[in-house]
Design a protein around this motif. Sequence first.
Motif, short mmCIF file in Angstrom:
data_model
loop_
_atom_site.label_atom_id
_atom_site.label_comp_id
_atom_site.label_asym_id
_atom_site.label_seq_id
_atom_site.Cartn_x
_atom_site.Cartn_y
_atom_site.Cartn_z
N GLN A 68 0.78 -1.06 0.13
CA GLN A 68 0.07 0.01 0.11
C GLN A 68 0.96 1.34 -0.22
O GLN A 68 0.34 2.27 -0.58
CB GLN A 68 -0.94 -0.12 1.18
CG GLN A 68 -0.12 0.22 2.65
CD GLN A 68 -0.93 0.17 3.72
OE1 GLN A 68 -2.34 0.81 3.55
NE2 GLN A 68 -0.83 -0.41 4.72
N TRP A 69 1.95 1.26 0.68
CA TRP A 69 2.77 2.45 0.72
C TRP A 69 3.54 2.82 -0.74
O TRP A 69 3.58 3.78 -0.92
CB TRP A 69 3.87 2.36 1.84
CG TRP A 69 3.09 2.02 3.12
CD1 TRP A 69 3.34 1.02 3.81
CD2 TRP A 69 2.25 2.88 3.80
NE1 TRP A 69 2.59 0.95 5.21
CE2 TRP A 69 2.03 2.12 4.80
CE3 TRP A 69 1.75 4.04 3.60
CZ2 TRP A 69 1.20 2.72 6.05
CZ3 TRP A 69 1.01 4.70 4.46
CH2 TRP A 69 0.60 4.07 5.64
N TYR A 70 3.80 1.79 -1.58
CA TYR A 70 4.18 1.93 -2.70
C TYR A 70 3.06 2.42 -3.64
O TYR A 70 3.38 3.46 -4.68
CB TYR A 70 4.72 0.71 -3.36
CG TYR A 70 6.03 0.13 -2.76
CD1 TYR A 70 7.12 0.73 -3.44
CD2 TYR A 70 6.02 -0.66 -2.02
CE1 TYR A 70 8.40 0.11 -3.00
CE2 TYR A 70 7.06 -1.12 -1.30
CZ TYR A 70 8.40 -0.76 -1.83
OH TYR A 70 9.74 -1.26 -1.51
N LYS A 71 2.01 2.05 -3.49
CA LYS A 71 0.70 2.71 -4.15
C LYS A 71 0.74 4.18 -3.78
O LYS A 71 0.22 5.04 -4.43
CB LYS A 71 -0.41 2.08 -3.81
CG LYS A 71 -0.54 0.53 -4.50
CD LYS A 71 -1.57 -0.13 -4.21
CE LYS A 71 -1.84 -1.69 -4.58
NZ LYS A 71 -3.00 -2.36 -4.32
N SER A 72 0.67 4.46 -2.26
CA SER A 72 0.57 5.71 -1.91
C SER A 72 1.77 6.62 -2.00
O SER A 72 1.52 7.98 -2.39
CB SER A 72 0.49 5.77 -0.15
OG SER A 72 0.49 6.74 0.47
N MET A 73 2.98 6.04 -2.42
CA MET A 73 4.06 6.95 -2.97
C MET A 73 3.81 7.55 -4.18
O MET A 73 4.12 8.81 -4.50
CB MET A 73 5.31 5.97 -2.82
CG MET A 73 6.43 6.69 -3.45
SD MET A 73 7.93 5.28 -3.80
CE MET A 73 6.81 4.83 -5.24
N TRP A 74 3.16 6.59 -5.14
CA TRP A 74 2.88 7.27 -6.51
C TRP A 74 1.84 8.51 -6.32
O TRP A 74 1.86 9.32 -7.43
CB TRP A 74 2.43 5.88 -7.52
CG TRP A 74 3.30 5.04 -7.61
CD1 TRP A 74 3.43 4.01 -7.22
CD2 TRP A 74 4.73 5.42 -8.42
NE1 TRP A 74 4.51 3.07 -7.67
CE2 TRP A 74 5.50 3.93 -8.61
CE3 TRP A 74 5.29 6.30 -9.29
CZ2 TRP A 74 6.61 3.80 -9.08
CZ3 TRP A 74 6.38 6.14 -9.71
CH2 TRP A 74 7.04 4.72 -9.72
N SER A 75 0.93 8.51 -5.29
CA SER A 75 0.15 9.51 -5.39
C SER A 75 0.47 10.88 -4.63
O SER A 75 -0.18 11.93 -4.54
CB SER A 75 -1.38 8.92 -4.81
OG SER A 75 -0.99 8.55 -3.61
N ASN A 76 1.75 10.69 -4.15
CA ASN A 76 2.48 11.74 -3.31
C ASN A 76 3.06 12.59 -4.46
O ASN A 76 4.27 12.38 -4.98
CB ASN A 76 3.48 11.35 -2.18
CG ASN A 76 3.94 12.50 -1.57
OD1 ASN A 76 3.98 13.62 -1.87
ND2 ASN A 76 4.08 12.14 -0.24
#
Length: 270
Positions: free
Chosen positions: A45-53
């Motif tokens: 999930q944090w890799y997915k969240s990273m792309w939206s940062n």
Amino acid sequence: MKRGKFDITVLTLGFAFLYIPIIILIIYSFNASKLVTVWGGFSLQWYKSMWSNQGLMDAAWVTLRVGILSATIGTILGTLAALSLTRFARFPGRVLFSGMIYAPLVMPEVITGLSLLLLFVAVGVDRGFWTVVIAHTTFTMCYVAIVVQSRLLTFDRSLEEAALDLGCPPVKTFFRITLPLIFPAVIAGWMLAFTLSLDDLVIASFATGPGATTLPIKIYSQVRLGVTPEINAICTILIGLVTIGVIAASVASKRTELQRMRDEHAAARN
């Protein structure tokens, strides 16, 4: 304890001290928990969240552009410098020129960054994207020069001399004969320069300006407020890119050495 076992033990402890924190960072980048010190299960999930940062993505895009441009310019200038030092044994100012090329190798990054900052202020240049490119080109060029010069020192010039004797112009000889033979070393120098630019923090912090925040600067500014799982994820990707660059440069250097050995054997047979 025997000397051999003692050396192995010290070496193992040294590598463990260096690489265990990196391994822990990579493992916790897949942590499902928001707490970076508490394991909550495997998750992406944090890799997915990273792309939206958007802030991290903008910094990553700036870092990629700076790395490609500075590595390319530094490779061109470093190759020309290596050719000058190798092919012209004596010319006025050679010692000074050589010292200026290799000075960034031994000079602390803080001094290099501060001197570049004073230069930009003195000439009235607004700090931004291009000042970071210039700064990174300055310190990556010397590494390229060393890699290319090591290949040129063992370069068999018989092919060049044969081409020149047959009437080929020097510039055409360089692009047709010399450059293809030293190209693996040039590629290795480019990859090394790109890797160094990718993870630089100190020099970039002196040369950067509004809208030119690189990824290491962005990560450092966020870590000061607390480590988040997103930081672990982007650091893992950065570690992967640097590792790929180092391995590729090592492979290219190995191929260069093998090619040199083949050239020597071919010359000995002839």
